[in-house]
Design a protein around this motif. Structure first.
Motif, mmCIF file in Angstrom:
data_model
loop_
_atom_site.group_PDB
_atom_site.id
_atom_site.type_symbol
_atom_site.label_atom_id
_atom_site.label_comp_id
_atom_site.label_asym_id
_atom_site.label_seq_id
_atom_site.Cartn_x
_atom_site.Cartn_y
_atom_site.Cartn_z
ATOM 1 N N HIS A 1 35.988 -19.490 58.051
ATOM 2 C CA HIS A 1 35.675 -20.767 57.412
ATOM 3 C C HIS A 1 36.243 -21.933 58.207
ATOM 4 O O HIS A 1 35.601 -22.962 58.360
ATOM 5 N N ALA A 2 37.476 -21.780 58.713
ATOM 6 C CA ALA A 2 38.120 -22.858 59.460
ATOM 7 C C ALA A 2 39.356 -22.313 60.147
ATOM 8 O O ALA A 2 39.908 -21.298 59.748
ATOM 9 N N VAL A 3 39.795 -23.017 61.161
ATOM 10 C CA VAL A 3 41.099 -22.811 61.775
ATOM 11 C C VAL A 3 41.974 -23.927 61.238
ATOM 12 O O VAL A 3 41.566 -25.097 61.241
ATOM 13 N N VAL A 4 43.169 -23.599 60.755
ATOM 14 C CA VAL A 4 44.055 -24.589 60.156
ATOM 15 C C VAL A 4 45.355 -24.640 60.959
ATOM 16 O O VAL A 4 45.974 -23.610 61.220
ATOM 17 N N LEU A 5 45.736 -25.852 61.354
ATOM 18 C CA LEU A 5 46.976 -26.066 62.085
ATOM 19 C C LEU A 5 48.015 -26.709 61.166
ATOM 20 O O LEU A 5 47.715 -27.694 60.487
ATOM 21 N N ASP A 6 49.202 -26.141 61.144
ATOM 22 C CA ASP A 6 50.306 -26.739 60.394
ATOM 23 C C ASP A 6 50.805 -27.967 61.135
ATOM 24 O O ASP A 6 50.791 -28.007 62.373
ATOM 25 N N CYS A 7 51.276 -28.961 60.387
ATOM 26 C CA CYS A 7 51.772 -30.183 61.009
ATOM 27 C C CYS A 7 52.561 -30.995 59.986
ATOM 28 O O CYS A 7 52.556 -30.677 58.791
ATOM 29 N N ALA A 8 53.210 -32.047 60.434
ATOM 30 C CA ALA A 8 53.924 -32.961 59.545
ATOM 31 C C ALA A 8 53.000 -34.047 59.006
ATOM 32 O O ALA A 8 53.192 -34.539 57.899
ATOM 33 N N ASP A 9 51.984 -34.440 59.800
ATOM 34 C CA ASP A 9 51.117 -35.563 59.437
ATOM 35 C C ASP A 9 49.648 -35.187 59.681
ATOM 36 O O ASP A 9 49.134 -35.358 60.795
ATOM 37 N N PRO A 10 48.963 -34.668 58.651
ATOM 38 C CA PRO A 10 47.575 -34.239 58.837
ATOM 39 C C PRO A 10 46.642 -35.354 59.298
ATOM 40 O O PRO A 10 45.739 -35.103 60.103
ATOM 41 N N ASP A 11 46.830 -36.577 58.804
ATOM 42 C CA ASP A 11 45.950 -37.670 59.221
ATOM 43 C C ASP A 11 46.087 -37.960 60.709
ATOM 44 O O ASP A 11 45.096 -38.168 61.404
#
Length: 118
Positions: free
Chosen positions: A8-18
């Motif tokens: 469905h998607a690749v999701v990357l963890d981060c502090a600031d998604p925007d």
């Protein structure tokens, strides 16, 4: 063999998604398809990238260290692609294992991404 699931998607963890979504929108040209306080997704259909806010996020340690994944991108011209991504906020680490076949960059959250010419 029939598939068990569809990616469905690749999701990357981060502090600031925007912030990270804005960087990858520059890379791909894709529009934001979903936004919440915790997630931002870009792209439509079968290929989407998501960015998930993680409290206490720690940047991946390139080239070793904590677990990570990376994305591979092709560009028409490697030097131009590198310059454009550096201008968009990527950084160029000193460790380059590609022997000029590809170049590793780090996105603003520290995730490695690889560029190669088409």
């Amino acid at each position: 063999m029939p598939p068990i699931a569809t990616l469905h998607a690749v999701v990357l963890d981060c502090a600031d998604p925007d912030q990270l979504a804005a960087f990858y929108r520059t890379v791909t040209g894709w529009d934001v398809s979903y936004r919440s306080e915790t997630f931002v997704f870009i792209g439509e259909g079968a290929t989407r990238i998501g960015f998930q806010r993680i409290g206490g996020y720690r940047r991946p340690d390139w080239p070793g260290g904590n677990p990570r994944a990376h994305l591979d991108f092709t560009v028409p011209d490697l030097d131009t692609g590198i310059a454009d991504l550096l201008a968009a906020g990527a950084t160029l680490p000193t460790d380059q294992p590609g022997n000029a076949a590809w170049t590793v960059l780090l996105d603003p959250a520290g995730h490695p991404l690889c560029l190669t010419a088409t």
